[in-house]
Design a protein around this motif. Sequence first.
Motif, PDB file in Angstrom:
ATOM      1  N   SER A 108      10.968  73.484  83.721  1.00  0.00           N
ATOM      2  CA  SER A 108      10.461  74.535  82.842  1.00  0.00           C
ATOM      3  C   SER A 108      10.573  74.087  81.390  1.00  0.00           C
ATOM      4  O   SER A 108      11.644  73.651  80.952  1.00  0.00           O
ATOM      5  N   ILE A 109       9.467  74.214  80.652  1.00  0.00           N
ATOM      6  CA  ILE A 109       9.407  73.778  79.254  1.00  0.00           C
ATOM      7  C   ILE A 109       9.062  74.992  78.397  1.00  0.00           C
ATOM      8  O   ILE A 109       7.983  75.579  78.554  1.00  0.00           O
ATOM      9  N   PRO A 110       9.934  75.413  77.501  1.00  0.00           N
ATOM     10  CA  PRO A 110       9.596  76.563  76.644  1.00  0.00           C
ATOM     11  C   PRO A 110       8.502  76.199  75.642  1.00  0.00           C
ATOM     12  O   PRO A 110       8.462  75.095  75.112  1.00  0.00           O
ATOM     13  N   VAL A 111       7.617  77.139  75.393  1.00  0.00           N
ATOM     14  CA  VAL A 111       6.540  76.969  74.412  1.00  0.00           C
ATOM     15  C   VAL A 111       6.949  77.715  73.153  1.00  0.00           C
ATOM     16  O   VAL A 111       7.007  78.947  73.132  1.00  0.00           O
ATOM     17  N   ARG A 112       7.256  76.958  72.104  1.00  0.00           N
ATOM     18  CA  ARG A 112       7.794  77.559  70.883  1.00  0.00           C
ATOM     19  C   ARG A 112       6.755  77.524  69.767  1.00  0.00           C
ATOM     20  O   ARG A 112       6.008  76.569  69.623  1.00  0.00           O
ATOM     21  N   SER A 145       8.054  63.002  78.540  1.00  0.00           N
ATOM     22  CA  SER A 145       9.321  63.617  78.139  1.00  0.00           C
ATOM     23  C   SER A 145       9.350  63.881  76.625  1.00  0.00           C
ATOM     24  O   SER A 145       9.798  64.939  76.179  1.00  0.00           O
ATOM     25  N   ASP A 146       8.842  62.944  75.840  1.00  0.00           N
ATOM     26  CA  ASP A 146       8.801  63.128  74.387  1.00  0.00           C
ATOM     27  C   ASP A 146       7.882  64.293  74.010  1.00  0.00           C
ATOM     28  O   ASP A 146       8.222  65.113  73.141  1.00  0.00           O
ATOM     29  N   LEU A 147       6.711  64.378  74.654  1.00  0.00           N
ATOM     30  CA  LEU A 147       5.787  65.480  74.354  1.00  0.00           C
ATOM     31  C   LEU A 147       6.388  66.818  74.760  1.00  0.00           C
ATOM     32  O   LEU A 147       6.222  67.827  74.061  1.00  0.00           O
ATOM     33  N   ALA A 148       7.080  66.858  75.906  1.00  0.00           N
ATOM     34  CA  ALA A 148       7.701  68.096  76.357  1.00  0.00           C
ATOM     35  C   ALA A 148       8.735  68.578  75.340  1.00  0.00           C
ATOM     36  O   ALA A 148       8.823  69.779  75.033  1.00  0.00           O
ATOM     37  N   GLN A 149       9.527  67.654  74.794  1.00  0.00           N
ATOM     38  CA  GLN A 149      10.507  68.038  73.775  1.00  0.00           C
ATOM     39  C   GLN A 149       9.826  68.554  72.517  1.00  0.00           C
ATOM     40  O   GLN A 149      10.322  69.481  71.857  1.00  0.00           O
ATOM     41  N   GLY A 154       8.309  73.210  69.121  1.00  0.00           N
ATOM     42  CA  GLY A 154       7.229  73.834  68.359  1.00  0.00           C
ATOM     43  C   GLY A 154       6.462  72.882  67.472  1.00  0.00           C
ATOM     44  O   GLY A 154       5.705  73.316  66.603  1.00  0.00           O
ATOM     45  N   SER A 155       6.617  71.545  67.684  1.00  0.00           N
ATOM     46  CA  SER A 155       5.919  70.561  66.852  1.00  0.00           C
ATOM     47  C   SER A 155       4.701  69.955  67.540  1.00  0.00           C
ATOM     48  O   SER A 155       4.062  69.058  66.991  1.00  0.00           O
ATOM     49  N   PHE A 156       4.386  70.412  68.732  1.00  0.00           N
ATOM     50  CA  PHE A 156       3.170  69.982  69.425  1.00  0.00           C
ATOM     51  C   PHE A 156       2.620  71.197  70.173  1.00  0.00           C
ATOM     52  O   PHE A 156       3.386  71.957  70.757  1.00  0.00           O
ATOM     53  N   PRO A 157       1.315  71.419  70.127  1.00  0.00           N
ATOM     54  CA  PRO A 157       0.264  70.600  69.522  1.00  0.00           C
ATOM     55  C   PRO A 157       0.275  70.665  67.995  1.00  0.00           C
ATOM     56  O   PRO A 157       0.991  71.471  67.409  1.00  0.00           O
ATOM     57  N   LYS A 256       7.527  62.818  67.919  1.00  0.00           N
ATOM     58  CA  LYS A 256       8.687  63.288  67.154  1.00  0.00           C
ATOM     59  C   LYS A 256       9.507  64.245  68.010  1.00  0.00           C
ATOM     60  O   LYS A 256       9.579  65.455  67.741  1.00  0.00           O
ATOM     61  N   PRO A 257      10.112  63.748  69.087  1.00  0.00           N
ATOM     62  CA  PRO A 257      10.813  64.658  69.998  1.00  0.00           C
ATOM     63  C   PRO A 257      11.993  65.380  69.365  1.00  0.00           C
ATOM     64  O   PRO A 257      12.356  66.473  69.785  1.00  0.00           O
ATOM     65  N   LYS A 258      12.631  64.790  68.360  1.00  0.00           N
ATOM     66  CA  LYS A 258      13.783  65.429  67.715  1.00  0.00           C
ATOM     67  C   LYS A 258      13.556  65.613  66.210  1.00  0.00           C
ATOM     68  O   LYS A 258      14.496  65.623  65.428  1.00  0.00           O
ATOM     69  N   GLY A 259      12.289  65.718  65.840  1.00  0.00           N
ATOM     70  CA  GLY A 259      11.956  65.957  64.448  1.00  0.00           C
ATOM     71  C   GLY A 259      11.692  64.703  63.641  1.00  0.00           C
ATOM     72  O   GLY A 259      11.124  64.759  62.562  1.00  0.00           O
TER      73      GLY A 259
END
Length: 498
Positions: A108-112, A145-149, A154-157, A256-259
Motif C-alpha cells: 500500500s502506497i499513500p497518495v500525498r 521503489s524510488d517512485l513509490a516513495q 507528495g513529490s510525484f507526479p 528524489k525519494p527522500k527530497g
Amino acid sequence: MNDLVRQHTALSESDLEWLHLLVSEWQLLSDLSFADLVLWVPTRDGTRYVSVAQMRPNTGPTSYQDDMVGHLVPRGRRPLLDAALDEGRIVREGDPEWREEVPVRVESIPVRRDGRVLGVIARNTNLLTVRTPSRLELTYLQSASDLAQMIAAGSFPFPGQQVDMDASPRVGDGLIRLDADGVVQYASPNALSAYHRLGLASDLVGHHLGRTTDELAPARGPVDEAMVKLASGYAPRETEVEGSGGVIQLRAIPLKPKGTRIGSLVLLRDVTELRRRERELITKDATIREIHHRVKNNLQTVAALLRLQSRRMESAQGREALDEAVRRVGSIAIVHETLSQNLDERVEFDEIADRVLAMVAEISPGKVVCRRTGKFGVLDAEVATPLSMVLTEILQNALEHAFAPGEEGRVDVSAVRSGDSPGAKRGEGARSDARLMITVQDDGRGLPEGFDPQRAGNLGLQIVRTLVEGELGGGFDMVPAPVRGTRVMLDIPVEPQK
C-alpha cells in the motif's frame, strides 16, 4: 473517476486534478513494479474505500482478471490500506494473498498532496512467475521503489508536467538509470540499440549521458535548454534528439525519494521510422496541394482563352455558349483552389457554394438576388467537384430562363444535411445514411406546360441529370414552386461529418 470521486468522497476539485495527474503517469509505476495498481479513496464518512482507477502492467501478468473500479470495501477489511492511510507510509507487511490459486504480494502506497493523504495505491504483484531477477528487473524494481516513495512524499507526479502517455516513451521502449551526476548506471538493450542508431560505437554505462547525447546530436540553431542539461535528467523534461542515423525521443524523470535527487530515469524510444513516415506524408500532402494548385491555374487559363474567344464571336448564340463554358470551367477551378489550401481531400463546401453564387450572379448584375441558407458542410473532393458543376448549371438555368432581361427576382439556395451522427459507419463496404438535401427555388416565370425534367431540357439540365444520378448516385427533380417560379430538388448521399 470524476463521478466516483464526487459521489463518494469529500475531495476537492484540486485534489481530483492531482489524482488525474497521478493516473496519467502511473503506467510507469505499474510497468516498473511488474504489478497491478488500484487507487482506493476513503468515502465521505470514512467508513469505506472506493476504487476509482486501476492499471495493469505491460511487463508482467495481471493479479486482477476483473475490473475493480467502482468497488466499495469497508474499512478494516484490508488492514494495509488502513495503515497506509492512517500512518502516511508505505506498508509492505503481511503474507501473500491467494487469489484463484495465484499468490499475490500486496503493498500500500499513500497518495500525498500538500501534506494530506488523499488515498492509497494498492500495488498487487503476481508471484506465480517469480524467478531470479536480472539486472534489468532489479533496475526496474529499484526505480519503482524510488517512485513509490516520491508518491508517498507528495513529490510525484510533477505539477504542470501533464504527459501524453500515448505519445511518450514507455518502460519497454528503452530505459536508462543515471546517478546524481548524470552518469549512466544501467541502460536496457532497447536503449542501447537506440543510441547505437544515433552513432554510438561503445557501451553507455559509465558515460555522462548529457555530454554523450550532445556529441551524437549537436543542437541546430538556438534552443531553450542545452542538450547536456536535458539529457542529464536534472529536471522533468521531454525532447527529441536527431542525429545523423536516427531520431530518439527522450523523457527525463528526476528521482528524489527522500527530497534530494539521487539520480534520474530516462525513458527513450526510437522514433526514426515514425518521423520518416511523417515527413513522407508531409511531402505527399504538399505534392497533392501543388497539383490542385496547378490544375486550378490551368483551368483558369482555359477559362481566359474561352473568354477571349467569346469576345471575338460575332454570333450572340456562340458567345452565350462560350460564356456558359467559362462558368463551368470556373466552378471546377474553385474546388481545386479550395483543395490546394487543405491538408486532406475534403472541403468546406459552403465557401465554394457562395463563390459559385457570386460567379453566376454576374449574368444579371443587380437585378436577380441569389441567397444561400443552411449549410452544405464538409464534402469529399469526389462529391464537391461534380456538385459545384451541378449548382452552377441549375443557377445558370434559373437566371437565363426564369426571368426576362432586366427583370428583378430572387433565387434561394438551401441545404440541409441529415444522418450526420458521430457513430455513423465509415469505410469500405459501410453504407452511409447521411444525406444532403439541396433546394434551388426562383420566383420567375415557372416551367412551360407539359415540361418533363427527366426527358426535356437543354444541355445544362442534361449535365445535371448525368452528374447527379450517374456520378453522385442521388436524385434530381424539377417542379413548379408553391406560389410562383420553379423549385429544383437534389437528394445526394454523402459521408458523415466527423
